[in-house]
Design a protein around this motif. Sequence first.
Motif, PDB file in Angstrom:
ATOM      1  N   VAL A  76     -22.106 -43.605 -21.012  1.00 23.35           N
ATOM      2  CA  VAL A  76     -23.137 -42.758 -21.611  1.00 23.35           C
ATOM      3  C   VAL A  76     -23.028 -41.354 -21.027  1.00 23.35           C
ATOM      4  N   TYR A  77     -22.969 -40.373 -21.914  1.00 25.68           N
ATOM      5  CA  TYR A  77     -22.908 -38.966 -21.500  1.00 25.68           C
ATOM      6  C   TYR A  77     -24.029 -38.221 -22.192  1.00 25.68           C
ATOM      7  N   ILE A  78     -24.655 -37.295 -21.451  1.00 19.25           N
ATOM      8  CA  ILE A  78     -25.788 -36.552 -22.018  1.00 19.25           C
ATOM      9  C   ILE A  78     -25.579 -35.054 -21.826  1.00 19.25           C
ATOM     10  N   ASP A  79     -25.981 -34.293 -22.829  1.00 21.02           N
ATOM     11  CA  ASP A  79     -25.859 -32.841 -22.815  1.00 21.02           C
ATOM     12  C   ASP A  79     -26.802 -32.275 -21.755  1.00 21.02           C
ATOM     13  N   GLN A  80     -26.239 -31.550 -20.791  1.00 24.12           N
ATOM     14  CA  GLN A  80     -27.067 -30.973 -19.732  1.00 24.12           C
ATOM     15  C   GLN A  80     -27.896 -29.786 -20.234  1.00 24.12           C
ATOM     16  N   ASP A  81     -27.526 -29.253 -21.413  1.00 20.75           N
ATOM     17  CA  ASP A  81     -28.232 -28.088 -21.953  1.00 20.75           C
ATOM     18  C   ASP A  81     -29.077 -28.436 -23.176  1.00 20.75           C
ATOM     19  N   GLY A  82     -29.209 -29.715 -23.485  1.00 19.80           N
ATOM     20  CA  GLY A  82     -29.945 -30.102 -24.688  1.00 19.80           C
ATOM     21  C   GLY A  82     -30.362 -31.557 -24.634  1.00 19.80           C
ATOM     22  N   PHE A  83     -30.409 -32.202 -25.792  1.00 20.74           N
ATOM     23  CA  PHE A  83     -30.921 -33.567 -25.877  1.00 20.74           C
ATOM     24  C   PHE A  83     -29.906 -34.541 -26.451  1.00 20.74           C
ATOM     25  N   THR A  84     -28.737 -34.056 -26.847  1.00 21.67           N
ATOM     26  CA  THR A  84     -27.735 -34.905 -27.487  1.00 21.67           C
ATOM     27  C   THR A  84     -27.092 -35.839 -26.464  1.00 21.67           C
ATOM     28  N   SER A  85     -26.817 -37.084 -26.899  1.00 17.70           N
ATOM     29  CA  SER A  85     -26.101 -38.028 -26.038  1.00 17.70           C
ATOM     30  C   SER A  85     -24.915 -38.619 -26.797  1.00 17.70           C
ATOM     31  N   ILE A  86     -23.888 -39.001 -26.040  1.00 16.25           N
ATOM     32  CA  ILE A  86     -22.710 -39.667 -26.594  1.00 16.25           C
ATOM     33  C   ILE A  86     -22.582 -40.999 -25.857  1.00 16.25           C
ATOM     34  N   ILE A  87     -22.557 -42.092 -26.634  1.00 16.12           N
ATOM     35  CA  ILE A  87     -22.508 -43.427 -26.033  1.00 16.12           C
ATOM     36  C   ILE A  87     -21.290 -44.168 -26.566  1.00 16.12           C
ATOM     37  N   PHE A  88     -20.490 -44.697 -25.639  1.00 15.58           N
ATOM     38  CA  PHE A  88     -19.368 -45.570 -25.993  1.00 15.58           C
ATOM     39  C   PHE A  88     -19.805 -46.989 -25.653  1.00 15.58           C
ATOM     40  N   ASP A  89     -19.558 -47.920 -26.566  1.00 23.43           N
ATOM     41  CA  ASP A  89     -20.036 -49.287 -26.386  1.00 23.43           C
ATOM     42  C   ASP A  89     -18.951 -50.242 -26.875  1.00 23.43           C
ATOM     43  N   ILE A  90     -18.441 -51.081 -25.973  1.00 22.28           N
ATOM     44  CA  ILE A  90     -17.460 -52.089 -26.368  1.00 22.28           C
ATOM     45  C   ILE A  90     -18.217 -53.385 -26.617  1.00 22.28           C
ATOM     46  N   THR A  91     -18.072 -53.931 -27.833  1.00 15.85           N
ATOM     47  CA  THR A  91     -18.759 -55.171 -28.181  1.00 15.85           C
ATOM     48  C   THR A  91     -17.749 -56.168 -28.735  1.00 15.85           C
ATOM     49  N   THR A 151     -21.474 -43.617 -30.509  1.00 13.35           N
ATOM     50  CA  THR A 151     -22.717 -43.149 -31.120  1.00 13.35           C
ATOM     51  C   THR A 151     -23.083 -41.797 -30.534  1.00 13.35           C
ATOM     52  N   ILE A 152     -23.273 -40.818 -31.408  1.00 14.33           N
ATOM     53  CA  ILE A 152     -23.777 -39.519 -30.964  1.00 14.33           C
ATOM     54  C   ILE A 152     -25.188 -39.400 -31.525  1.00 14.33           C
ATOM     55  N   ASN A 153     -26.160 -39.382 -30.615  1.00 13.16           N
ATOM     56  CA  ASN A 153     -27.574 -39.255 -30.990  1.00 13.16           C
ATOM     57  C   ASN A 153     -27.989 -37.800 -30.823  1.00 13.16           C
ATOM     58  N   VAL A 154     -28.598 -37.254 -31.882  1.00  5.21           N
ATOM     59  CA  VAL A 154     -28.953 -35.836 -31.877  1.00  5.21           C
ATOM     60  C   VAL A 154     -30.436 -35.690 -32.225  1.00  5.21           C
ATOM     61  N   PRO A 155     -31.331 -35.780 -31.212  1.00  2.34           N
ATOM     62  CA  PRO A 155     -32.758 -35.605 -31.493  1.00  2.34           C
ATOM     63  C   PRO A 155     -33.052 -34.178 -31.943  1.00  2.34           C
ATOM     64  N   HIS A 156     -33.868 -34.057 -32.978  1.00  4.79           N
ATOM     65  CA  HIS A 156     -34.306 -32.749 -33.476  1.00  4.79           C
ATOM     66  C   HIS A 156     -35.785 -32.606 -33.138  1.00  4.79           C
ATOM     67  N   ILE A 157     -36.058 -31.816 -32.112  1.00  3.95           N
ATOM     68  CA  ILE A 157     -37.413 -31.650 -31.590  1.00  3.95           C
ATOM     69  C   ILE A 157     -37.973 -30.332 -32.094  1.00  3.95           C
ATOM     70  N   LYS A 158     -39.193 -30.396 -32.621  1.00  2.00           N
ATOM     71  CA  LYS A 158     -39.828 -29.199 -33.197  1.00  2.00           C
ATOM     72  C   LYS A 158     -39.733 -28.036 -32.211  1.00  2.00           C
ATOM     73  N   GLY A 159     -39.301 -26.882 -32.699  1.00  7.38           N
ATOM     74  CA  GLY A 159     -39.156 -25.699 -31.848  1.00  7.38           C
ATOM     75  C   GLY A 159     -37.789 -25.575 -31.193  1.00  7.38           C
ATOM     76  N   GLU A 160     -36.995 -26.653 -31.224  1.00  7.26           N
ATOM     77  CA  GLU A 160     -35.674 -26.638 -30.583  1.00  7.26           C
ATOM     78  C   GLU A 160     -34.550 -26.463 -31.604  1.00  7.26           C
ATOM     79  N   TYR A 161     -34.895 -26.401 -32.889  1.00  6.50           N
ATOM     80  CA  TYR A 161     -33.878 -26.212 -33.920  1.00  6.50           C
ATOM     81  C   TYR A 161     -34.509 -25.455 -35.081  1.00  6.50           C
ATOM     82  N   ASP A 162     -33.664 -24.865 -35.916  1.00  8.15           N
ATOM     83  CA  ASP A 162     -34.130 -24.103 -37.065  1.00  8.15           C
ATOM     84  C   ASP A 162     -34.282 -25.051 -38.254  1.00  8.15           C
ATOM     85  N   GLU A 163     -35.525 -25.356 -38.598  1.00  7.00           N
ATOM     86  CA  GLU A 163     -35.796 -26.338 -39.659  1.00  7.00           C
ATOM     87  C   GLU A 163     -35.198 -25.920 -41.002  1.00  7.00           C
ATOM     88  N   ASP A 164     -35.091 -24.607 -41.251  1.00 10.36           N
ATOM     89  CA  ASP A 164     -34.532 -24.131 -42.522  1.00 10.36           C
ATOM     90  C   ASP A 164     -33.031 -24.395 -42.636  1.00 10.36           C
TER      91      ASP A 164
END
Length: 196
Positions: A37-52, A145-158
């Motif tokens: 699991v890796y997480i963006d130190q400057d934001g909220f995005t994470s990258i997860i590798f999972d062997i199943t 899996t790349i998870n990209v949370p969109h938090i109000k005020g942290e991205y341009d909704e338009d």
Amino acid sequence: MTRYKSTPLYGGAIVCDLPTNFADVSKLRQVPDNQEVYIDQDGFTSIIFDITERIGPAGTGPEIDGRALTTHLEDLVGSDIDTVKVWNTTETVFSRLGDEVPAYTLIATQTPRPAPGERTSSPDFTAIILTLLRLENVSSDILITINVPHIKGEYDEDDVDLQLGKQGQLIGDAVDYAARIWETFKVKDWALFGET
């Protein structure tokens, strides 16, 4: 412009390029052995590798692999599957694994259900870029899996309207991360899969 570095995963058994500003979560907290699991130190995005364990019957093809991709997505989001919308699914090529290894990527969004009468601090939605790599020869699936949370005020909704094909900066960056992983992902030690 994003800078990348070659990053060893699973003790160096797998290697791929990840953005330099992503930190290894296992240095902060426990991560299951089958995950990286890796997480963006400057934001909220994470990258997860999972062997199943590989899901589904033997063989490959859009129907078998598509069902496996759906099952993995359902496992990922659990009981919240009805809050997920899949925008597209495409076949994916991992440059350093060859064309014979089937892989698929989907882009989806998950919109949290607010609890009744509760002001929510959760994201407006989370974009999910899910890549499934089918390794039938070692009875394994690898999920990236790349998870990209969109938090109000942290991205341009338009800038974000997936219906119109507008991904916005955060999803655009995540697609670039995924493309770099597809180009650089390499299994250096196949013995890794004997232990999963």
